[in-house]
Design an enzyme around this catalytic site. Sequence first.
Site, PDB file in Angstrom:
ATOM      1  N   GLU A 164     -33.680 -32.283  33.421  1.00  0.00           N
ATOM      2  CA  GLU A 164     -34.753 -32.521  34.399  1.00  0.00           C
ATOM      3  C   GLU A 164     -36.099 -31.978  33.919  1.00  0.00           C
ATOM      4  O   GLU A 164     -36.186 -30.850  33.429  1.00  0.00           O
ATOM      5  CB  GLU A 164     -34.388 -31.832  35.726  1.00  0.00           C
ATOM      6  CG  GLU A 164     -35.500 -31.955  36.772  1.00  0.00           C
ATOM      7  CD  GLU A 164     -35.098 -31.497  38.163  1.00  0.00           C
ATOM      8  OE1 GLU A 164     -33.924 -31.140  38.379  1.00  0.00           O
ATOM      9  OE2 GLU A 164     -35.981 -31.507  39.045  1.00  0.00           O
TER      10      GLU A 164
ATOM     11  N   ASP B 198     -23.271 -31.175  44.403  1.00  0.00           N
ATOM     12  CA  ASP B 198     -24.158 -30.207  43.753  1.00  0.00           C
ATOM     13  C   ASP B 198     -23.862 -28.805  44.281  1.00  0.00           C
ATOM     14  O   ASP B 198     -23.881 -28.576  45.494  1.00  0.00           O
ATOM     15  CB  ASP B 198     -25.607 -30.606  44.116  1.00  0.00           C
ATOM     16  CG  ASP B 198     -26.621 -30.070  43.151  1.00  0.00           C
ATOM     17  OD1 ASP B 198     -26.228 -29.543  42.096  1.00  0.00           O
ATOM     18  OD2 ASP B 198     -27.828 -30.213  43.454  1.00  0.00           O
TER      19      ASP B 198
END
Length: 283
Positions: A183, A83
């Site tokens: 998300e 990430d």
Amino acid sequence: MKKTILDFNRMKDAGERIVFLTCYDYLTAKYQERAGVDMILVGDSLGMVLLGYDTTFPVTMDDMIRQSQAVRRGAPDTFLIGDMPYMSYQVSDEEAISNAGRFIKEALCDCIKLEGAGVDILSRIRAISGAGILTMGHIGLTPQFAGQLGGYKAQGRSADAAIKLVEQAKRIEEAGACSILVEGVPAIVGREITKRAEIPILGIGAGSYTHGQLLIYADMVGMYDNFTPKFVKKYADIGGELQKAFTAYSEEVRAGSFPVDAEHSYKISDAEAEKFMEILENQ
Ligand code: KIV
């Protein structure tokens, strides 16, 4: 055998759900690989889960690389995603490519993920995937943009905002992303993004229609208790078990009841013990 992006595309087409978890350390990675998790994300959520920060903003590239290396050692045969932390890709395409490259070169990741959907982000996705690096987009509740989103809130809860997310997903796909993480959006928004996608859509708090599901592992095993989002299901109470074990150990050490038994001590033969004591006594 380690799955590749071709396997994930095939799973998407066959309607097989992709199992996705975050991970930040060697030991947990070993358990996840043994469980057959399909994809692991070394998320910048490690800032909160592992390093104890209140947000992900302070996380550095060096933090991410060190933990990605540990996860890779624990899960050598699992598709691994690094990430991109705050300010590792926002400044320029060049910096984004070189930081993305560190995940591949130094931590042997298979893919990188980056948050956001603005014009600059599309340029970063084009640049990183143009450099030959698999790139996962991330839209919806994107913590690195929490200031602009007005906090850590579910996204796409008005028709206009939901349409914007569907459009963003398409633009990210067209920019060259190999998959997208969505998300914190209503299930109907996750569903419509997924329906229109030619690449795998992974969801965290985005309902049940996405091609795969992600959870932060420390949430789903009951370890991170500072805050638990609505969409998290707890599959274990490891935090509670750790608390019990540490408390029992403390009590036994204080009471002198650990270690006492032969099971937890090294042995010496009676003859050597006798000789040892004799030497000491004659000194
Ligand atoms: O950092 C992370 O773990 C993430 C998930 C919250 C999606 O990006």
